[in-house]
Design a protein around this motif. Structure first.
Motif, mmCIF file in Angstrom:
data_model
loop_
_atom_site.group_PDB
_atom_site.id
_atom_site.type_symbol
_atom_site.label_atom_id
_atom_site.label_comp_id
_atom_site.label_asym_id
_atom_site.label_seq_id
_atom_site.Cartn_x
_atom_site.Cartn_y
_atom_site.Cartn_z
ATOM 1 N N ALA A 171 -0.995 1.099 -0.684
ATOM 2 C CA ALA A 171 -2.021 1.589 -1.599
ATOM 3 C C ALA A 171 -1.405 2.197 -2.863
ATOM 4 N N ARG A 216 -8.575 0.259 2.849
ATOM 5 C CA ARG A 216 -7.951 1.282 3.697
ATOM 6 C C ARG A 216 -8.488 2.687 3.396
ATOM 7 N N LYS A 242 -2.828 -3.542 -0.123
ATOM 8 C CA LYS A 242 -3.756 -2.471 0.238
ATOM 9 C C LYS A 242 -4.410 -1.908 -1.022
ATOM 10 N N LYS A 282 8.892 3.831 4.053
ATOM 11 C CA LYS A 282 7.604 4.522 4.111
ATOM 12 C C LYS A 282 7.296 5.267 2.820
HETATM 13 C C1 PEP Z 1 0.751 2.223 5.977
HETATM 14 O O1 PEP Z 1 0.128 1.192 6.208
HETATM 15 O O2 PEP Z 1 1.602 2.681 6.754
HETATM 16 C C2 PEP Z 1 0.451 3.016 4.758
HETATM 17 C C3 PEP Z 1 1.280 3.920 4.291
HETATM 18 O O3 PEP Z 1 -0.739 2.700 4.231
HETATM 19 P P1 PEP Z 1 -1.376 3.003 2.775
HETATM 20 O O4 PEP Z 1 -0.482 2.343 1.778
HETATM 21 O O5 PEP Z 1 -2.729 2.361 2.884
HETATM 22 O O6 PEP Z 1 -1.457 4.492 2.640
#
Ligand code: PEP
Ligand code: MN
Length: 342
Positions: free
Chosen positions: A186, A238, A208, A132
């Protein structure tokens, strides 16, 4: 310039066109299609215009491409949108697909409960992060390989293809063991070494949009993957950063029709991270479907109040089926086909 070879062109004819392109000082990228090869000649416009390839053995026709992105351009496919088949789940063209699941894989029970719920409701793919990207280094960073193992179990149980994020090229091998689609977040949209490695890995990729990136920059990120011969790229809007503070990000719905004008790649929308609030997710999902999105990637949790991350934006698993029916109805009005759950 794209040089489209004839279906019956031989490998020698392809090689000889590549040699002519390179002799002119331009770079040649061969894309092996199912039916025919296409050679991208990338260099300055005059070099490429002087190639005089019409009538050369094996060459069918040439397509001039003026945009900075070439392989992502809609001109490459003569205006035909690309449909991807991700382990049986179709997305793009006339096919609308929903990718649903938790923000992060937190435990076996909650992942399997969510996976079952989204499968039963008719989602086509399962999402969930084992790695994450968190703003704070003190926040939960994901279960890592243990999370990947749980995703493999959820895939086995439901048959849903898995979309999961890769943050670091050192984790490519374990992610490849389970991911049907590699998500590039992103924050990594302009991590060019990561884009290149994922391009080489040959697995479908969902990119993203960076929250301060333009549509053209998103397409250039896709180009990095496509350039390595990986043609299975999905783009994701997003939410972008604006001066507005009433919600987390501003969902740029206009990016959908504009991307459709520029690229053949499927475009999905993530209403969860844009909104940061569950109550905005259904309307923004329907708006995305109405604007022509090829799919939705959305966060779902059995008990959002106890979610480790992004709980406030997660749809409740028990409400997901009703939500999905509404979104799919709008997608159908917008001319899409929605797969009937198996
Ligand atoms: C996700 O999809 O869990 C995420 C962290 O998205 P993003 O990269 O768009 O912030
Ligand atoms: Mn999240």
């Amino acid at each position: 310039m794209m040089i489209v070879m004839k279906e019956e062109a031989t490998a020698d004819e392809v090689r000889s066109v590549v040699a002519r392109v390179e002799a002119s000082g331009a770079r040649a990228h061969v894309i092996e299609g199912e039916l025919q090869s296409v050679i991208g000649a990338i260099g300055d416009q005059e070099q490429v215009a002087d190639l005089e390839l019409e009538g050369v053995p094996g060459v069918d026709h040439m397509v001039p491409i003026s945009r900075p992105y070439k392989l992502a351009s809609l001109q490459v496919t003569h205006g035909t949108p690309t449909t991807l088949d991700i382990a049986g789940a179709k997305i793009g063209g006339e096919h609308f697909a929903t990718i649903a699941g938790p923000c992060t894989v937190e435990s076996r029970d909650s992942l399997l409960d969510t996976a079952r719920a989204v499968k039963e409701a008719g989602a086509q793919m399962l999402r969930g992060g084992a790695y994450k990207p968190r703003t704070s280094p003190y926040s939960f960073q994901g279960l890592g390989e243990e999370g990947l193992e749980l995703l493999a179990e959820a895939k086995e149980l439901t048959g849903l293809p898995v979309v999961t994020e890769l943050m670091d090229v050192r984790e490519l091998e374990p992610v490849l063991d389970v991911a049907d689609v590699i998500q590039l977040g992103a924050r990594n949209m302009q991590n060019y070494t990561l884009l290149t490695e994922v391009g080489r890995a040959g697995r479908p990729v969902l990119i993203k949009r960076g929250f301060s990136s333009t549509i053209e920059e998103l397409l250039m990120a896709a180009e990095y993957v496509l350039k390595e011969g990986n043609s299975d790229v999905i783009l994701c809007e997003r939410g972008i950063r604006t001066f507005e503070t009433g919600y987390r990000f501003t969902l740029d719905l206009m990016a959908i029709p504009v991307l459709k004008e520029l690229t053949h790649l499927p475009v999905v929308v993530d209403p969860s991270h844009a909104a940061g609030r569950r109550d905005l997710v259904p309307s923004m999902s329907m708006a995305a479907a109405a604007a022509g999105a090829d799919g939705i990637i959305v966060e779902v949790h059995p008990e959002p109040e106890s979610a480790i991350c992004d709980g406030p934006q997660a749809l409740r698993a028990r409400e997901f089926a009703a939500y999905l029916r509404q979104v799919e109805q709008v997608a159908e009005i917008a001319g899409k086909r929605v797969a009937v759950p198996a």
